[in-house]
Design a protein around this motif. Structure first.
Motif, PDB file in Angstrom:
ATOM      1  N   MET A 178       0.673  -1.204   0.086  1.00 36.06           N
ATOM      2  CA  MET A 178       0.091   0.003  -0.007  1.00 36.06           C
ATOM      3  C   MET A 178       0.795   1.268  -0.090  1.00 36.06           C
ATOM      4  SD  MET A 178      -2.509   1.360   2.882  1.00 36.06           S
ATOM      5  CE  MET A 178      -4.155   1.269   2.570  1.00 36.06           C
ATOM      6  N   ARG A 179       0.723   2.003  -0.956  1.00 33.77           N
ATOM      7  CA  ARG A 179       1.514   3.509  -1.096  1.00 33.77           C
ATOM      8  C   ARG A 179       0.950   4.405  -0.207  1.00 33.77           C
ATOM      9  NH1 ARG A 179       3.276   6.707  -6.277  1.00 33.77           N
ATOM     10  NH2 ARG A 179       3.448   8.588  -5.421  1.00 33.77           N
ATOM     11  N   PRO A 180       1.898   5.004   0.820  1.00 32.23           N
ATOM     12  CA  PRO A 180       1.538   5.995   1.701  1.00 32.23           C
ATOM     13  C   PRO A 180       1.061   7.217   0.701  1.00 32.23           C
ATOM     14  CG  PRO A 180       3.968   5.894   1.821  1.00 32.23           C
ATOM     15  CD  PRO A 180       3.394   4.566   0.922  1.00 32.23           C
ATOM     16  N   GLN A 181       0.776   8.219   1.550  1.00 34.19           N
ATOM     17  CA  GLN A 181       0.611   9.643   0.924  1.00 34.19           C
ATOM     18  C   GLN A 181       1.835  10.371   1.176  1.00 34.19           C
ATOM     19  OE1 GLN A 181      -2.094  10.634  -0.222  1.00 34.19           O
ATOM     20  NE2 GLN A 181      -1.629  12.711  -0.611  1.00 34.19           N
ATOM     21  N   PRO A 182       2.223  10.920  -0.121  1.00 32.84           N
ATOM     22  CA  PRO A 182       3.459  11.623  -0.165  1.00 32.84           C
ATOM     23  C   PRO A 182       3.441  12.974   0.761  1.00 32.84           C
ATOM     24  CG  PRO A 182       2.893  10.872  -2.386  1.00 32.84           C
ATOM     25  CD  PRO A 182       1.720  10.456  -1.537  1.00 32.84           C
ATOM     26  N   ASP A 183       4.582  13.272   1.482  1.00 30.49           N
ATOM     27  CA  ASP A 183       4.881  14.641   2.163  1.00 30.49           C
ATOM     28  C   ASP A 183       4.524  15.515   1.117  1.00 30.49           C
ATOM     29  OD1 ASP A 183       4.948  12.980   4.347  1.00 30.49           O
ATOM     30  OD2 ASP A 183       7.365  13.086   4.239  1.00 30.49           O
ATOM     31  N   PRO A 184       3.949  16.715   1.617  1.00 30.83           N
ATOM     32  CA  PRO A 184       3.720  17.943   0.944  1.00 30.83           C
ATOM     33  C   PRO A 184       5.421  18.280   0.183  1.00 30.83           C
ATOM     34  CG  PRO A 184       3.017  18.602   2.943  1.00 30.83           C
ATOM     35  CD  PRO A 184       3.725  17.112   2.903  1.00 30.83           C
ATOM     36  N   LEU A 185       5.430  18.995  -0.917  1.00 27.81           N
ATOM     37  CA  LEU A 185       6.641  19.637  -1.482  1.00 27.81           C
ATOM     38  C   LEU A 185       6.694  20.898  -1.228  1.00 27.81           C
ATOM     39  CD1 LEU A 185       6.852  17.838  -4.913  1.00 27.81           C
ATOM     40  CD2 LEU A 185       8.219  17.482  -3.187  1.00 27.81           C
ATOM     41  N   GLY A 186       7.735  21.369  -0.912  1.00 28.63           N
ATOM     42  CA  GLY A 186       8.077  22.988  -0.796  1.00 28.63           C
ATOM     43  C   GLY A 186       9.065  23.328  -2.123  1.00 28.63           C
ATOM     44  N   PRO A 187       9.372  24.627  -2.104  1.00 33.53           N
ATOM     45  CA  PRO A 187      10.087  24.916  -3.310  1.00 33.53           C
ATOM     46  C   PRO A 187      11.648  24.332  -3.272  1.00 33.53           C
ATOM     47  CG  PRO A 187       9.089  26.885  -1.976  1.00 33.53           C
ATOM     48  CD  PRO A 187       8.963  25.837  -1.154  1.00 33.53           C
ATOM     49  N   GLY A 188      11.607  24.052  -4.406  1.00 37.17           N
ATOM     50  CA  GLY A 188      12.944  23.228  -4.889  1.00 37.17           C
ATOM     51  C   GLY A 188      13.205  21.779  -4.285  1.00 37.17           C
ATOM     52  N   GLN A 189      12.254  21.161  -3.964  1.00 41.82           N
ATOM     53  CA  GLN A 189      12.111  19.783  -3.185  1.00 41.82           C
ATOM     54  C   GLN A 189      11.684  19.056  -4.260  1.00 41.82           C
ATOM     55  OE1 GLN A 189       9.700  20.288   0.289  1.00 41.82           O
ATOM     56  NE2 GLN A 189      11.531  20.017   1.650  1.00 41.82           N
ATOM     57  N   GLU A 190      12.075  17.590  -3.903  1.00 41.62           N
ATOM     58  CA  GLU A 190      11.471  16.392  -4.924  1.00 41.62           C
ATOM     59  C   GLU A 190      10.919  15.314  -3.928  1.00 41.62           C
ATOM     60  OE1 GLU A 190      15.206  16.071  -7.099  1.00 41.62           O
ATOM     61  OE2 GLU A 190      15.897  14.360  -5.884  1.00 41.62           O
ATOM     62  N   SER A 191       9.829  14.624  -4.350  1.00 36.09           N
ATOM     63  CA  SER A 191       9.559  13.786  -3.744  1.00 36.09           C
ATOM     64  C   SER A 191       9.863  12.305  -4.114  1.00 36.09           C
ATOM     65  CB  SER A 191       7.956  13.591  -3.818  1.00 36.09           C
ATOM     66  OG  SER A 191       7.510  12.223  -3.214  1.00 36.09           O
ATOM     67  N   VAL A 192      10.462  11.355  -3.334  1.00 39.60           N
ATOM     68  CA  VAL A 192      10.991   9.954  -3.327  1.00 39.60           C
ATOM     69  C   VAL A 192       9.505   9.282  -4.187  1.00 39.60           C
ATOM     70  CG1 VAL A 192      12.455  10.166  -1.589  1.00 39.60           C
ATOM     71  CG2 VAL A 192      10.379   9.191  -1.157  1.00 39.60           C
ATOM     72  N   TRP A 193       8.605   9.748  -4.061  1.00 39.03           N
ATOM     73  CA  TRP A 193       7.234   8.994  -4.785  1.00 39.03           C
ATOM     74  C   TRP A 193       7.264   9.274  -6.223  1.00 39.03           C
ATOM     75  CZ3 TRP A 193       5.662   4.936  -2.406  1.00 39.03           C
ATOM     76  CH2 TRP A 193       6.076   4.802  -1.002  1.00 39.03           C
ATOM     77  N   ASP A 194       7.986  10.154  -6.776  1.00 40.51           N
ATOM     78  CA  ASP A 194       8.180  10.657  -8.112  1.00 40.51           C
ATOM     79  C   ASP A 194       9.419   9.798  -8.650  1.00 40.51           C
ATOM     80  OD1 ASP A 194       5.952  12.239  -7.965  1.00 40.51           O
ATOM     81  OD2 ASP A 194       7.191  13.956  -7.465  1.00 40.51           O
ATOM     82  N   TYR A 195      10.163   9.265  -7.881  1.00 39.90           N
ATOM     83  CA  TYR A 195      11.419   8.258  -8.321  1.00 39.90           C
ATOM     84  C   TYR A 195      10.873   7.105  -8.967  1.00 39.90           C
ATOM     85  CZ  TYR A 195      14.481  11.354  -5.522  1.00 39.90           C
ATOM     86  OH  TYR A 195      15.099  12.387  -4.878  1.00 39.90           O
ATOM     87  N   PRO A 196      11.659   6.660 -10.253  1.00 33.20           N
ATOM     88  CA  PRO A 196      11.011   5.507 -10.820  1.00 33.20           C
ATOM     89  C   PRO A 196      11.388   4.248 -10.151  1.00 33.20           C
ATOM     90  CG  PRO A 196      13.152   6.185 -11.758  1.00 33.20           C
ATOM     91  CD  PRO A 196      12.907   7.310 -10.572  1.00 33.20           C
TER      92      PRO A 196
END
Length: 164
Positions: free
Chosen positions: A1-19
């Motif tokens: 089950m995929r968790p809810q990604p943390d909110p992004l701030g300016p200049g940040q990247e989410s590990v949930w957008d990694y392939p």
């Protein structure tokens, strides 16, 4: 089950957008690792591997480490994407950290850049920095990602993440 990604701030990247499968990329960063009060590596020849739910794992040239900092360690493991890994013991300033680094001497197709590079568990070092900013180790004993302010989770290895 995929968790809810943390909110992004300016200049940040989410590990949930990694392939998945992971992607390898060269980055313009300076990595410095200290152990036992000594700098054991200082290099701007850095690649990172990005994989869904994991902070980036940074790989540095074996040749960039000071003489004697890396010695063959015991054991091995296998990554379904990168292939067979070997471990290294890491030495610096009179300190020894067993199995504190690893590499893929004969990596799978697509990961050939890792053959002469090593990744280090930040949790076992005195200090690891990227561009002068101290990294936090990825949670859990198995994982070796480096958490920096520009990366948000939640991260694999946190309590409850076994099924991710």
């Amino acid at each position: 089950m995929r968790p809810q990604p943390d909110p992004l701030g300016p200049g940040q990247e989410s590990v949930w957008d990694y392939p998945r499968p992971p992607r390898i990329e060269r980055v313009a960063r300076r990595a410095v690792i200290e152990l036992g009060g000594e700098v054991i590596v200082d290099t701007d020849d850095v690649v990172r591997v990005l994989e869904t739910s994991h902070p980036p794992v940074y790989y540095l040239p074996i040749s960039a480490f000071v003489d004697g900092a890396l010695a063959p360690g015991r054991g091995s493991s296998h990554c379904e994407f990168k292939g067979g890994a070997r471990y290294f013991d890491v030495r610096g300033g009179g300190q020894l950290r067993s199995r504190a680094a690893w590499n893929y001497p004969t990596p799978a197709a697509g990961f050939e850049q890792l053959a002469d590079r090593v990744a280090v568990y930040a949790r076992d070092m005195d200090r690891c920095t990227l561009d002068g900013i101290e990294v936090r180790p990825q949670p859990g004993r198995f994982y070796g990602g480096w958490i920096t302010p520009e990366v948000v989770g939640p991260f694999k290895g946190e309590p409850g993440s076994t099924g991710w």
